[in-house]
Design a protein around this motif. Structure first.
Motif, PDB file in Angstrom:
ATOM      1  N   TYR A  61     -52.757 116.706  -8.168  1.00 51.63           N
ATOM      2  CA  TYR A  61     -54.374 116.736  -8.705  1.00 51.63           C
ATOM      3  C   TYR A  61     -54.949 117.440  -7.633  1.00 51.63           C
ATOM      4  CZ  TYR A  61     -53.829 113.199 -12.271  1.00 51.63           C
ATOM      5  OH  TYR A  61     -53.622 112.388 -13.462  1.00 51.63           O
ATOM      6  N   TYR A  62     -54.813 117.382  -6.383  1.00 51.19           N
ATOM      7  CA  TYR A  62     -55.431 118.387  -5.330  1.00 51.19           C
ATOM      8  C   TYR A  62     -54.967 119.795  -5.610  1.00 51.19           C
ATOM      9  CZ  TYR A  62     -55.900 114.386  -2.496  1.00 51.19           C
ATOM     10  OH  TYR A  62     -56.416 113.015  -1.874  1.00 51.19           O
ATOM     11  N   LYS A  63     -53.790 120.085  -6.154  1.00 47.87           N
ATOM     12  CA  LYS A  63     -53.360 121.378  -6.469  1.00 47.87           C
ATOM     13  C   LYS A  63     -54.474 121.908  -7.525  1.00 47.87           C
ATOM     14  CE  LYS A  63     -49.622 124.457  -7.219  1.00 47.87           C
ATOM     15  NZ  LYS A  63     -48.057 124.452  -7.328  1.00 47.87           N
ATOM     16  N   THR A  64     -54.276 120.864  -8.604  1.00 48.00           N
ATOM     17  CA  THR A  64     -55.313 121.292  -9.582  1.00 48.00           C
ATOM     18  C   THR A  64     -56.689 121.898  -9.359  1.00 48.00           C
ATOM     19  OG1 THR A  64     -53.876 119.767 -11.187  1.00 48.00           O
ATOM     20  CG2 THR A  64     -55.961 120.562 -11.872  1.00 48.00           C
ATOM     21  N   LEU A  65     -57.168 121.243  -8.553  1.00 55.18           N
ATOM     22  CA  LEU A  65     -58.530 121.595  -7.932  1.00 55.18           C
ATOM     23  C   LEU A  65     -58.532 122.643  -6.746  1.00 55.18           C
ATOM     24  CD1 LEU A  65     -60.245 118.046  -8.289  1.00 55.18           C
ATOM     25  CD2 LEU A  65     -60.510 119.961  -9.904  1.00 55.18           C
ATOM     26  N   GLY A  66     -57.320 123.031  -6.594  1.00 52.28           N
ATOM     27  CA  GLY A  66     -57.368 124.128  -5.475  1.00 52.28           C
ATOM     28  C   GLY A  66     -57.636 123.478  -4.027  1.00 52.28           C
ATOM     29  N   LEU A  67     -57.431 122.329  -3.984  1.00 49.59           N
ATOM     30  CA  LEU A  67     -57.780 121.771  -2.436  1.00 49.59           C
ATOM     31  C   LEU A  67     -56.604 120.975  -1.955  1.00 49.59           C
ATOM     32  CD1 LEU A  67     -60.629 119.300  -4.224  1.00 49.59           C
ATOM     33  CD2 LEU A  67     -60.702 121.426  -2.840  1.00 49.59           C
ATOM     34  N   GLU A  68     -56.763 120.920  -0.544  1.00 57.70           N
ATOM     35  CA  GLU A  68     -55.910 120.394   0.197  1.00 57.70           C
ATOM     36  C   GLU A  68     -55.869 118.874   0.230  1.00 57.70           C
ATOM     37  OE1 GLU A  68     -53.360 121.654   1.666  1.00 57.70           O
ATOM     38  OE2 GLU A  68     -53.681 123.660   0.988  1.00 57.70           O
ATOM     39  N   PRO A  69     -54.829 117.976   0.515  1.00 56.67           N
ATOM     40  CA  PRO A  69     -55.071 116.529   0.696  1.00 56.67           C
ATOM     41  C   PRO A  69     -56.007 116.279   1.614  1.00 56.67           C
ATOM     42  CG  PRO A  69     -52.677 117.141   0.283  1.00 56.67           C
ATOM     43  CD  PRO A  69     -53.415 118.485   0.409  1.00 56.67           C
ATOM     44  N   GLY A  70     -56.831 115.253   1.467  1.00 60.15           N
ATOM     45  CA  GLY A  70     -57.845 114.969   2.527  1.00 60.15           C
ATOM     46  C   GLY A  70     -59.091 115.439   2.306  1.00 60.15           C
ATOM     47  N   LYS A  93     -66.252 117.742  -5.528  1.00 59.44           N
ATOM     48  CA  LYS A  93     -67.233 117.959  -6.520  1.00 59.44           C
ATOM     49  C   LYS A  93     -67.421 119.409  -6.972  1.00 59.44           C
ATOM     50  CE  LYS A  93     -70.674 115.183  -6.561  1.00 59.44           C
ATOM     51  NZ  LYS A  93     -71.954 114.466  -6.152  1.00 59.44           N
ATOM     52  N   THR A  94     -67.512 120.075  -5.483  1.00 59.84           N
ATOM     53  CA  THR A  94     -67.902 121.643  -5.889  1.00 59.84           C
ATOM     54  C   THR A  94     -66.758 122.350  -6.530  1.00 59.84           C
ATOM     55  OG1 THR A  94     -68.955 121.582  -3.727  1.00 59.84           O
ATOM     56  CG2 THR A  94     -68.153 123.645  -4.467  1.00 59.84           C
ATOM     57  N   ALA A  95     -65.324 121.707  -6.236  1.00 59.14           N
ATOM     58  CA  ALA A  95     -64.227 122.665  -6.723  1.00 59.14           C
ATOM     59  C   ALA A  95     -64.394 122.277  -8.340  1.00 59.14           C
ATOM     60  CB  ALA A  95     -62.972 122.174  -6.075  1.00 59.14           C
ATOM     61  N   ASP A 137     -68.855 114.762 -17.509  1.00 61.15           N
ATOM     62  CA  ASP A 137     -69.007 114.024 -16.674  1.00 61.15           C
ATOM     63  C   ASP A 137     -70.632 113.789 -16.040  1.00 61.15           C
ATOM     64  OD1 ASP A 137     -69.010 116.211 -15.034  1.00 61.15           O
ATOM     65  OD2 ASP A 137     -68.085 115.042 -13.380  1.00 61.15           O
ATOM     66  N   GLY A 138     -71.348 114.652 -16.782  1.00 60.07           N
ATOM     67  CA  GLY A 138     -72.927 114.461 -16.468  1.00 60.07           C
ATOM     68  C   GLY A 138     -73.182 115.368 -15.077  1.00 60.07           C
ATOM     69  N   GLN A 139     -72.186 115.956 -14.661  1.00 65.15           N
ATOM     70  CA  GLN A 139     -72.797 116.988 -13.395  1.00 65.15           C
ATOM     71  C   GLN A 139     -73.258 118.226 -14.011  1.00 65.15           C
ATOM     72  OE1 GLN A 139     -72.234 116.309 -10.482  1.00 65.15           O
ATOM     73  NE2 GLN A 139     -71.609 114.240 -10.848  1.00 65.15           N
ATOM     74  N   PRO A 140     -74.393 118.554 -13.141  1.00 61.91           N
ATOM     75  CA  PRO A 140     -75.113 119.956 -13.512  1.00 61.91           C
ATOM     76  C   PRO A 140     -74.124 120.952 -13.557  1.00 61.91           C
ATOM     77  CG  PRO A 140     -75.906 119.127 -11.434  1.00 61.91           C
ATOM     78  CD  PRO A 140     -74.859 117.704 -11.934  1.00 61.91           C
ATOM     79  N   LEU A 141     -74.320 122.129 -14.592  1.00 56.09           N
ATOM     80  CA  LEU A 141     -73.655 123.577 -14.641  1.00 56.09           C
ATOM     81  C   LEU A 141     -74.821 124.165 -14.375  1.00 56.09           C
ATOM     82  CD1 LEU A 141     -71.133 122.926 -17.437  1.00 56.09           C
ATOM     83  CD2 LEU A 141     -70.679 122.691 -14.878  1.00 56.09           C
TER      84      LEU A 141
END
Length: 315
Positions: free
Chosen positions: A6-15, A22-24, A159-163
């Motif tokens: 899931y981290y890779k899916t969002l382009g993030l590193e673990p931690g 949220k930003t990603a 999810d209700g987050q503003p776009l």
């Protein structure tokens, strides 16, 4: 079954911290949202991003996922370790949007609780209705005007987050006879719907801009017409403005201050497209300055007229 990173899916590193998650998610959800994306497989990618966010946005659920990831072996099919059970309530929010199921990987980890909750809720939602005020000049309330209306619509992810807001410009025909405070409904021009649901409606609230010369009474107009004392006494012709240009108005002799004269068909249009009337409200105005010669003439007039406007007080 392959392990989903899931981290890779969002382009993030673990931690990665909550803000980074949220930003990603917001960036990728906007990129792949089926309503706006032109990319191939956008809907599938959108669901993957939403599923990753469902897991990583909660510290409790992310801790469970991180613990399970320790048991994932590179290139090997993944199975939850014997005896493992999610410690949380698995109450994931309805954040998938556009699909009907979580992935098999998700279901194997969290026992389908998220799925059963989602099936109990409607993932589609009609867009919000939007209201905005529309200033309207009296000259624009004549039934043949079009107003350019520019506005922005807030939009939100599943999810209700503003776009990012949607900018729109409409060329709106103003119907005849609209009054101050009246609402005009523009169907489907409101907030965007979710999951294929209909858009909301846009309501324009009419605000008639005060005119420097005309007051409004229903669909009639009132124009205060200043008269010099001799114009009121002797009568004559004066030029007065209307919404459609100037006209010549005959003033009757002996016109009194506060007296009204009807000018037919020079008011605002009603709902049937027929014009109201314009009323000239007369107001006698004394010249602001007078030299000795003019004062002498006023004195001579007062003596010859022998007029007392307060005679009725003694009756």
């Amino acid at each position: 079954m392959d392990f989903k990173d899931y981290y890779k899916t969002l382009g993030l590193e673990p931690g990665a911290d909550d803000k980074a998650v949220k930003t990603a998610y917001r960036k990728l959800a906007r990129k792949y949202h089926p309503d706006v994306s032109k990319e191939k497989d956008a809907e599938d990618k959108f669901k993957e991003v939403a599923e990753a966010y469902e897991v990583l946005k909660s510290a409790e659920k992310r801790a469970e996922y991180d613990e399970l990831s320790k048991h994932a072996e590179q290139g090997q099919p993944f199975q939850p370790p014997p005896g493992w059970q999610a410690q949380g309530n698995s109450g994931f929010a309805d954040g998938m949007g556009g699909g009907s199921e979580y992935s098999d990987f998700f279901e194997s980890l969290f026992g389908g609780a998220g799925r059963s909750q989602r099936r109990g809720r409607n993932s589609s939602q009609r867009g919000q209705d939007v209201e905005m005020e529309l200033p309207l000049l009296l000259e624009e309330n004549q039934g043949a005007e079009r107003k350019k209306v520019a506005f922005q619509l807030a939009q939100y992810g599943p999810d209700g987050q503003p776009l990012p807001a949607i900018s729109k410009t409409l060329n709106v025909k103003i119907p005849p006879g609209v009054s101050d405070g009246e609402r005009i409904r523009l169907k489907g021009q409101g907030g965007p719907g979710l999951g294929g649901a209909a858009n909301g409606d846009l309501y324009l609230i009419i605000r008639l801009v005060p005119h420097p010369l005309f007051d409004v009474e229903a669909h009639n107009l009132i124009l205060t017409v200043p008269l010099a004392p001799w114009e009121a006494a002797l009568g004559g012709q004066v030029t007065v403005p209307t919404l459609n240009g100037k006209i010549s108005l005959r003033i009757p002799a002996n016109t009194q201050s506060g007296q009204r004269l009807r000018i037919k068909g020079k008011g605002l249009l009603n709902k049937s497209g027929e014009p109201g009337d314009l009323y000239a409200l007369f107001k006698i105005v004394i010249p602001p300055q007078a030299d000795e010669a003019v004062r002498a003439l006023w004195a001579q007039l007062a003596e010859q007229a022998a007029f007392n406007p307060r005679t009725q007080w003694s009756q």
